[in-house]
Enzyme design. Structure first.
Site, PDB file in Angstrom:
ATOM      1  CG  LEU A  68      -2.019  -0.993   1.359  1.00  0.00           C
ATOM      2  CD1 LEU A  68      -2.776  -0.795   2.673  1.00  0.00           C
ATOM      3  CD2 LEU A  68      -2.976  -0.920   0.187  1.00  0.00           C
ATOM      4  CG  ASP A  69       0.561   4.276  -3.005  1.00  0.00           C
ATOM      5  OD1 ASP A  69       1.404   3.479  -3.453  1.00  0.00           O
ATOM      6  OD2 ASP A  69      -0.319   4.819  -3.708  1.00  0.00           O
ATOM      7  NE  ARG A  70       6.397   7.961   3.090  1.00  0.00           N
ATOM      8  CZ  ARG A  70       7.400   7.822   3.957  1.00  0.00           C
ATOM      9  NH1 ARG A  70       7.173   7.894   5.255  1.00  0.00           N
ATOM     10  NH2 ARG A  70       8.635   7.627   3.525  1.00  0.00           N
TER      11      ARG A  70
END
EC number: 5.4.99.-
Length: 312
Positions: free
Chosen positions: A150-152
């Site tokens: 998942l993106d930051r």
């Protein structure tokens, strides 16, 4: 199994747990060693999972922590088993909550602002790093393997593998294993259609930004479905389902829709009232790689989403 343990199995229905937010408590009815007692009591957990609980120090007898597998229990004693979530808090894991774990997978909930895995920019606290430390509490040789990311700035449900074999099994059969991936997206403006599908080809530039094209641009085809949940004059809350899983897919497709995700300056957003990205991985439905059972994991919509929508 010796006669003591056989007798204990017959009396298994006498083990009635007392539950609170931190632990489950079981009263001992017959003399028995601790590990067999736990195996007879925690029937839904594997032998290795139970041994891990013991080794991590999550088991107490009459309030005293016990890690010895052959510890002799006496009638009348109370065995307490601290919950995984409570134990994790005591281990001071930051921004990570374990939703489920067994010998094959660990499913977690990640907070926004936390990297999934390390980058080449130097050491930083990540979900992967924390889970590695977590499983090593049970045995120094234990490992955790990244299955997806998942993106930051995206929060929500993630799954990790406990072995390379399971990792490859999940990654190579991802589209068959994962039955549903649902995200909640808070986007700018009023979305005019109640539902829709966005299809395009996504290709990454040299600056690591994804670009969308309605015709094949040499990238990968991406398909995103969305459903309007509610809206007002400033924002729309969408339920988004992925048919494909490309890098930044939802973020790019919301820009294509003309309603970029709140806080996503990279893909066209002009507002950031929550001081985070308005994207949350809310549901993951998958087939367990070993048992073949259908499993569903959910993460509640962050309060900031609702608050921003309510007061916007």
């Amino acid at each position: 199994m010796n006669q003591k343990n056989k007798k204990n199995v017959k009396n298994k229905k006498q083990f009635k747990p007392k539950r609170d937010e931190r632990s489950e408590q079981y009263q001992v009815k017959e003399a028995v060693e601790l590990l067999p007692f736990l195996r007879e009591t925690l029937t839904s957990r594997s032998r290795n999972a139970i041994k891990s609980i013991l080794t991590r120090g999550q088991v107490a007898v009459d309030g005293k922590s016990i890690t010895q597998h052959n510890y002799e229990l006496k009638p009348g004693q109370v065995v307490s088993i601290e919950s995984n979530q409570s134990f994790i808090k005591e281990m001071a894991l930051e921004g990570v909550t374990v939703l489920y774990e067994d010998d094959d997978i660990i499913v977690v909930e990640k907070e926004a602002g936390l990297l999934s895995i390390a980058t080449n920019k130097g050491p930083e606290l990540t979900v992967h790093r924390q889970l590695m430390n977590y499983v090593k509490q049970a045995h120094v040789n234990n490992r955790v393997y990244v299955v997806h990311r998942l993106d930051r700035d995206t929060s929500g449900v993630m799954v990790f593998a406990r072995s390379e074999k399971v990792k490859h099994q999940l990654q190579e059969n991802w589209n068959k294993v994962v039955l549903e991936r649902t995200y909640t997206a808070l986007v700018e403006g009023k979305v005019t259609r109640d539902s829709g599908t966005i299809e395009s080809w996504l290709k990454e530039s040299k600056t690591y930004k994804m670009y969308s094209n309605q015709t094949d641009n040499g990238g990968k085809k991406a398909i995103t479905h969305y459903q309007l949940v509610k809206q007002n004059s400033n924002f729309s809350l969408l339920e988004v389902n992925l048919e494909t899983g490309r890098k930044n897919q939802i973020r790019v497709h919301m820009q294509d829709l003309g309603h970029p995700i709140v806080g996503d300056k990279k893909y066209g957003a002009t507002s950031n009232p929550m001081k985070r990205l308005g994207l949350h991985a809310s549901t993951l439905v998958m087939i367990h790689p070993t048992t073949g059972k259908k499993m569903s994991f959910k993460s509640s919509i962050p309060k900031k989403f609702q608050k921003t929508f309510k007061h916007s």
